[in-house]
Design a protein around this motif. Structure first.
Motif, mmCIF file in Angstrom:
data_model
loop_
_atom_site.group_PDB
_atom_site.id
_atom_site.type_symbol
_atom_site.label_atom_id
_atom_site.label_comp_id
_atom_site.label_asym_id
_atom_site.label_seq_id
_atom_site.Cartn_x
_atom_site.Cartn_y
_atom_site.Cartn_z
ATOM 1 N N HIS A 162 0.855 -1.184 0.000
ATOM 2 C CA HIS A 162 0.000 0.000 0.000
ATOM 3 C C HIS A 162 0.893 1.236 0.000
ATOM 4 O O HIS A 162 1.628 1.481 0.955
ATOM 5 N N ARG A 168 -0.653 15.894 -5.181
ATOM 6 C CA ARG A 168 -1.245 15.445 -6.458
ATOM 7 C C ARG A 168 -0.868 16.369 -7.612
ATOM 8 O O ARG A 168 -1.666 16.610 -8.513
ATOM 9 N N ALA A 170 0.941 17.744 -11.067
ATOM 10 C CA ALA A 170 1.062 17.128 -12.391
ATOM 11 C C ALA A 170 2.464 16.592 -12.645
ATOM 12 O O ALA A 170 2.652 15.715 -13.487
ATOM 13 N N LYS A 174 0.868 12.999 -9.188
ATOM 14 C CA LYS A 174 0.110 12.174 -10.142
ATOM 15 C C LYS A 174 0.992 11.179 -10.895
ATOM 16 O O LYS A 174 0.667 9.998 -10.944
ATOM 17 N N SER A 177 2.007 8.344 -8.574
ATOM 18 C CA SER A 177 0.978 7.332 -8.320
ATOM 19 C C SER A 177 0.848 6.397 -9.517
ATOM 20 O O SER A 177 0.648 5.188 -9.351
ATOM 21 N N VAL A 187 -2.453 2.066 -4.616
ATOM 22 C CA VAL A 187 -2.019 3.454 -4.458
ATOM 23 C C VAL A 187 -3.150 4.350 -3.964
ATOM 24 O O VAL A 187 -4.244 4.351 -4.537
ATOM 25 N N THR A 188 -2.864 5.101 -2.897
ATOM 26 C CA THR A 188 -3.799 6.120 -2.417
ATOM 27 C C THR A 188 -3.175 7.496 -2.629
ATOM 28 O O THR A 188 -2.034 7.719 -2.225
ATOM 29 N N VAL A 189 -3.928 8.374 -3.277
ATOM 30 C CA VAL A 189 -3.459 9.749 -3.484
ATOM 31 C C VAL A 189 -4.173 10.664 -2.495
ATOM 32 O O VAL A 189 -5.409 10.746 -2.482
ATOM 33 N N CYS A 190 -3.391 11.333 -1.653
ATOM 34 C CA CYS A 190 -3.922 12.236 -0.631
ATOM 35 C C CYS A 190 -3.540 13.672 -0.974
ATOM 36 O O CYS A 190 -2.634 13.906 -1.760
ATOM 37 N N HIS A 191 -4.215 14.605 -0.354
ATOM 38 C CA HIS A 191 -3.983 16.023 -0.653
ATOM 39 C C HIS A 191 -4.620 16.876 0.431
ATOM 40 O O HIS A 191 -5.094 16.350 1.454
ATOM 41 N N LYS A 193 -7.367 18.233 0.854
ATOM 42 C CA LYS A 193 -8.761 17.996 1.224
ATOM 43 C C LYS A 193 -8.970 16.629 1.873
ATOM 44 O O LYS A 193 -10.101 16.257 2.201
ATOM 45 N N THR A 194 -7.901 15.864 2.024
ATOM 46 C CA THR A 194 -8.011 14.536 2.612
ATOM 47 C C THR A 194 -8.401 14.621 4.083
ATOM 48 O O THR A 194 -7.811 15.407 4.832
ATOM 49 N N ALA A 195 -9.385 13.806 4.464
ATOM 50 C CA ALA A 195 -9.808 13.757 5.862
ATOM 51 C C ALA A 195 -8.936 12.751 6.614
ATOM 52 O O ALA A 195 -8.673 11.662 6.103
ATOM 53 N N LEU A 200 -4.646 7.506 7.486
ATOM 54 C CA LEU A 200 -4.365 6.910 6.179
ATOM 55 C C LEU A 200 -2.885 6.577 6.043
ATOM 56 O O LEU A 200 -2.522 5.489 5.587
ATOM 57 N N PHE B 134 -5.319 16.513 -15.475
ATOM 58 C CA PHE B 134 -4.814 17.851 -15.187
ATOM 59 C C PHE B 134 -5.929 18.893 -15.123
ATOM 60 O O PHE B 134 -5.651 20.093 -15.028
ATOM 61 N N THR B 186 -10.157 11.712 -1.812
ATOM 62 C CA THR B 186 -8.934 10.946 -1.585
ATOM 63 C C THR B 186 -9.156 9.622 -2.295
ATOM 64 O O THR B 186 -10.156 8.957 -2.044
ATOM 65 N N VAL B 187 -8.256 9.252 -3.196
ATOM 66 C CA VAL B 187 -8.548 8.123 -4.086
ATOM 67 C C VAL B 187 -7.558 6.986 -3.890
ATOM 68 O O VAL B 187 -6.342 7.205 -3.936
#
Lengths: 284, 284
Positions: A162, A168, A170, A174, A177, A187-191, A193-195, A200, B134, B186-187
């Protein structure tokens, strides 16, 4: 408590660059010219000036020519696109680097996408991004590709692991990932706005921090033994990971500086040499 | 136990298609021609034949012309690329659909990328993928875009939510994750190499199943109240989610059929009309 093993980016980068230098010398012996990287710099942001200088110094040291193309801060998108298109069409240029970031009034994506895919040795075009995502032949984004080389050098196989990527952008989050996914990581992409980011991150076998905030990732967020890659670089040689804390939890950890940074430049050099060979349609 | 509310793809699709039909009629009134979708089908796989027929029937019903271009199973990549390039250059064609999958001997990516970006109404080219990633102007991959429309129709805001996408194909899982990320979810992208998928799915506020295995996602994997989108379609009208089980756990749930499928076609029609207007350089 056991300490994390450091991932030595300087050593990994040196291996890559020495091999690139051998191939650059072969290229010169066969064609009479060195592989040539055009470095495009818009404006005079001090950090960007330093980065470009470091890249050009490395080129010189390892047998790659660089052609510096400085542009005024006031240039328009159209003018920049036109200058890059000219370099794309210039047969004496094998690779093109547009130093990120460009001033806000410029459409950076349009400028990136003016780079011919065959010369996109920094891996920033839309076409290169899709190639990374779809596992096709193409140039990879240098920082994520450098991180993959670090993982390989330390026998970290992403398959089934994991991986949590924080950020994230460009050119970093991105493509990172996509490269990890291509190597069969979950793969988890966080940023921003991630709670509940700490929870995580605690589930991650591999953490890549690419947020640009000093010491943002805390030691207590980490799963003990995790592989922690710090792709941040903040003023005063500080990364995005709280190094002192992380050292007591992580299994492997990149230092800042001397971790991700050197491998980024090494991949740039390597890809420039590869581009030169491909454009001459000769094999290394 | 409360039952999941169904997400009615037929209704959502009808709204999209009725609006597309109005715009198609406007286009015809102003140009004398209907928007035109070319449907390229290689071979005669029965499921693909059915999908293409459904798409053409929908076009006809909503005022869009379709031009069917059947190709023999034995066609080469070069021949297919050449045929698609011809359609890309044909001003009477506004959108191009290459029905997926093509036979194994064909380089599908090369065929997809022969579609002009301005006519890529199915959102399958490398350029469209990068545009989705993007946040740039471009056509979206139809199934993921249809899923976003379903979420919007049921007031599901992905922002800050944890979305787990099961599957990583170039036309579904990967663009889905990019669209969700663009909307601030979050993905996490999962696949056949993911370890302990049930535990990961249990952390998801939004689950998108796109694996192509009947009833693969079990009800007990779901967080109570989760939004569950089933993008699978398997023989006998069975999705990738065990519907009966999921119904007692999910908050919102797409049925199969009548969930994701109709919105996929609706977005295809909508994007065809948009492409027609853009190519005529008139606004709707």
């Amino acid at each position: 408590m056991s300490e994390a093993r450091p991932m030595n980016g300087i050593e990994v980068a040196r291996d890559i660059m020495e091999r690139a230098a051998e191939r650059a010398a072969q290229f010169e012996a066969r064609t009479g010219a060195k592989p040539c990287l055009a470095t495009v710099l818009v404006g005079d942001d001090p950090a960007s000036v330093t980065y470009v200088r470091m890249k050009r110094n490395r080129c010189a040291k390892y047998g790659i020519e660089s052609r510096h193309v400085p542009m005024p801060e006031t240039i328009t998108t159209e003018e920049l696109v036109s200058a890059i298109t000219e370099l794309s069409n210039d047969p004496s240029v094998h690779g093109i680097l547009l130093q990120h970031p460009v001033p806000h009034h410029i459409d950076e994506r349009a400028a990136f996408d003016a780079i011919a895919a065959t010369k996109d040795v920094d891996g920033v075009t839309s076409q290169s991004f899709a190639a990374m995502a779809f596992g096709r032949d193409g140039f990879a984004s240098c920082t994520p590709a450098g991180i993959m080389r670090l993982l390989d050098a330390y026998d970290v196989d992403p398959r089934g692991k994991h991986a949590v990527v924080i950020g994230r952008s460009a050119i970093l989050g991105k493509p990172m990932s996509m490269l990890l996914l291509a190597r069969d990581a979950t793969v988890t992409v966080c940023h921003s706005k991630t709670a509940d980011l700490p929870s995580l991150v605690r589930t991650a076998d591999i953490v890549v921090a690419a947020v640009g905030k000093p010491e943002f990732v805390r030691g207590e967020w980490l799963k003990p033994g995790a592989v922690v890659v710090d792709a941040g670089y903040n003023e005063g040689n500080v990364g995005d990971v709280a190094f002192g804390e992380a050292r007591t939890r992580a299994g492997l950890l990149t230092p800042v500086p001397g971790g991700v940074g050197p491998t980024t430049i090494a991949v740039l050099l390597e890809q420039t040499v590869t581009a030169a060979f491909r454009q001459q349609q000769i094999s290394a």
